[in-house]
Each structure stands twice: as C-alpha cells, then as structure tokens.
Design a protein around this motif. Sequence first.
Motif, PDB file in Angstrom:
ATOM      1  N   TYR A 148       2.442  -3.142  -0.263  1.00 23.40           N
ATOM      2  CA  TYR A 148       2.072  -2.379  -1.454  1.00 23.40           C
ATOM      3  C   TYR A 148       2.583  -0.957  -1.241  1.00 23.40           C
ATOM      4  O   TYR A 148       2.381  -0.373  -0.174  1.00 23.40           O
ATOM      5  N   ILE A 177       2.484   2.933  -2.438  1.00 23.18           N
ATOM      6  CA  ILE A 177       1.726   3.939  -3.166  1.00 23.18           C
ATOM      7  C   ILE A 177       2.564   5.216  -3.239  1.00 23.18           C
ATOM      8  O   ILE A 177       2.922   5.781  -2.203  1.00 23.18           O
ATOM      9  N   THR A 215      -6.858   4.854 -10.306  1.00 17.79           N
ATOM     10  CA  THR A 215      -7.872   4.229  -9.466  1.00 17.79           C
ATOM     11  C   THR A 215      -8.208   2.858 -10.047  1.00 17.79           C
ATOM     12  O   THR A 215      -8.432   1.897  -9.324  1.00 17.79           O
ATOM     13  N   LEU A 217      -2.745   5.237  -7.514  1.00 17.14           N
ATOM     14  CA  LEU A 217      -3.441   5.023  -6.246  1.00 17.14           C
ATOM     15  C   LEU A 217      -3.635   3.547  -5.952  1.00 17.14           C
ATOM     16  O   LEU A 217      -3.681   3.149  -4.782  1.00 17.14           O
ATOM     17  N   ASN A 218      -3.747   2.726  -6.989  1.00 16.34           N
ATOM     18  CA  ASN A 218      -4.060   1.301  -6.810  1.00 16.34           C
ATOM     19  C   ASN A 218      -2.928   0.443  -7.374  1.00 16.34           C
ATOM     20  O   ASN A 218      -3.003  -0.041  -8.509  1.00 16.34           O
ATOM     21  N   LEU A 240     -11.595  -0.539  -6.917  1.00 16.96           N
ATOM     22  CA  LEU A 240     -11.381   0.562  -5.970  1.00 16.96           C
ATOM     23  C   LEU A 240     -12.451   1.636  -6.105  1.00 16.96           C
ATOM     24  O   LEU A 240     -12.812   2.277  -5.115  1.00 16.96           O
ATOM     25  N   THR A 246      -7.676  -3.248  -1.333  1.00 17.15           N
ATOM     26  CA  THR A 246      -8.429  -2.201  -2.022  1.00 17.15           C
ATOM     27  C   THR A 246      -9.244  -1.382  -1.041  1.00 17.15           C
ATOM     28  O   THR A 246      -9.275  -0.137  -1.122  1.00 17.15           O
ATOM     29  N   ILE A 302      -6.970   0.913   0.867  1.00 20.34           N
ATOM     30  CA  ILE A 302      -6.612   2.123   0.118  1.00 20.34           C
ATOM     31  C   ILE A 302      -7.711   3.168   0.281  1.00 20.34           C
ATOM     32  O   ILE A 302      -7.434   4.355   0.487  1.00 20.34           O
TER      33      ILE A 302
END
Length: 345
Positions: free
Chosen positions: A34, A36, A58, A91-92, A111, A129, A132
């Motif tokens: 993933y 970001i 988020t 962010l997600n 999240l 999640t 993160i």
Amino acid sequence: MTRMLVQPDDLDLDTPGRRDYWVALEHDTMWGAYLIPLTVLVGPEAREGRGLVAFGSTHGNEYEGPTAIKQLLREIETDHVTGRIILVPVLNPAAFRAGTRDSVGADGVNLNRAFVEGAGRQPSLAGITHRIADLVRRQIWPHVHVVLDLHSGGNQIRFDLCSSFHPLDDPGQAEATAETARWFGTPLIMIYQNRTPGLLTSEAERLGKIAVGTELGWGEAVTAEGVRYGRQGILAAAVHHGQLAGEVRPAGHHAAGTQKCAAIVDQECYVPAPFDGVYEEVIACGSRVRRGDVVGRLHDFQRIDEAPWPASAPMDGIVVGQSWGARVRQGQFIVCVGEERLSGP
C-alpha cells in the motif's frame, strides 16, 4: 516532482527542504505494498516536536479533504515554509481505492476507530488499517503539535459544513483549538462527544496537540465550498501556528461573523431510526429548531397507508446533521441537534 519510495523508518521529516514520498506498507494479500503519499516541507526555523500535519481520506469515500490537500501540494512554496508542514492527501489507500468508509477489500477496519492500544503491534491488530495508525503514532506525532483531520459525511450523513473538536480540560489547549477551528470559515463549529474508542483526533488531543476535524461535504461528492474551507483552514493554521510565512485573511462565515457553534456531546442530541425506512428531510441542516419540531420523516413503504414517523428535534438547538441517503437502517442516527453555544471553548 519525483516521489521517493520509502519504508516508514526511512522517512526524513527533519532535514530542511521538500521531500515527496510514497510510504510503503506491506500489502496483506497482494505481492506488493500500500502506498501512502506524504509530502514534508521543512523550513529554517523548524523545532523539535513542532509542526503541522493535514490528513485527507481517513475514510475512503470523503473527498473534499484530499482535494484541498492535493491543491496545496502545488501551492505552498518551500521558501515560505518557516517550520514543518506535513501533507497526507490519502491516509487510507485501501479504503480510498474501494471508495468506502472502512478498509473494505482489506481488513474491513475503520481507520478512525483504529487508534487503540496495540494497533499495528499485536498480531490481532496487524492488518493494514491498524498499521497505518501505528505509522501515524510512531513517525508523525513526534514531529507535530497541530493535527488537521479533514472529513466529509460520505454517503450516510449530511452535516452543516463544520470544523470540529472535543471538549478539552486544558483551557489553553481549548482556546487554541477553538481559534484554529474558527479560521476554516465554516458555517458551524461543532463540539462532539469523545466516548468513541480509537479516534485519530482524540489521541492527538490526549497528547496535548491542537487537533481539529471537519465535515466538509456529503454524498461522496467534491463540493467547491468544502474544498475552499479545507484549503483555508490548513493555510490559516500553518500561518498562525508559526509554520508558514505570510498572511491569511478571515474567510467565509468567520469573516462575516455568522459562524454558529453547537455541542453534540450528550446522547440526547441523537435521534435513531426506530425501523428500516426511507428518510425525508423537512428542515435543512444549520437551521435553528425548537424541541419537538419535525426535522424529518421516516417512511415505511411496506406499510404504504401509514403516516410517516416524525423525527423530531430532541432539544432546542441547531440541526447539525441528518441522514443523507434516503434508505436508513434501524438504529442509524437520522437526526442530530446540537445545543447552541456562544463560542468554541
């Protein structure tokens, strides 16, 4: 610009200058990662533990925040940065890719409920999640004192556009937070309950940071008004908290002196649906109401000849939010009325 692919421990949030990263977190199922997006700008006056971070997405189906932050990636000039500014438009990525509130297609976790003890560290909390949340805790929190978490209502809730925070015991933190919230220029400042475990801004507040959230839109759209408020709030916070040189003038309802403030701290503020049905708005968000006023109606089309159920205001106050999607489930909050306050803290 060229983004550098890095592991979390390789982030450099201290050296002066600008760096654009893809922060790689191992994918749970695919042979890959993933990614970001994170941009950091560090000026000559940056101090340890001082800085600003702005998060978008988020939740993966809320788009005004990511759009406003993406704009600022091109607008903020490195030469004007005095302290530290960290911009994270998405962010997600798991939820954003799926276009869902939770990380559907990954671990299914929200999240904004994942900032719990052991997140990303315990085997039972090792999905993407929670990892993160661990990234934010270990790599970002130590470098900032201002946290902006830009939300919208997704496909479930329509809010009167607002900036938001929780009740705070420390008077200095409360006043600084309320002032930061005012500068977004939104019609409403919302003070909301802090009972829900795992909220990103709750943890930031507990750490003594100035933490402000928002609700800048609804319906999984990108509204011009919401993007403007998001951009304004980030720039104003960066300038007023000493991270960006320049001047930001009041905008929107802040400039006009028409901002309202409402608290939705008590359970009494929320009206749940007593049955599955179709929700009809009667009074718009942002309106002042009296206890007993019918804000909306809930229809049961399996009982076509019955009158709709009145979703009435539980108190005198302001309609902070109500259901956006027509179809609602039993127990879903379909109306929220806040107690009007004269000022933020």
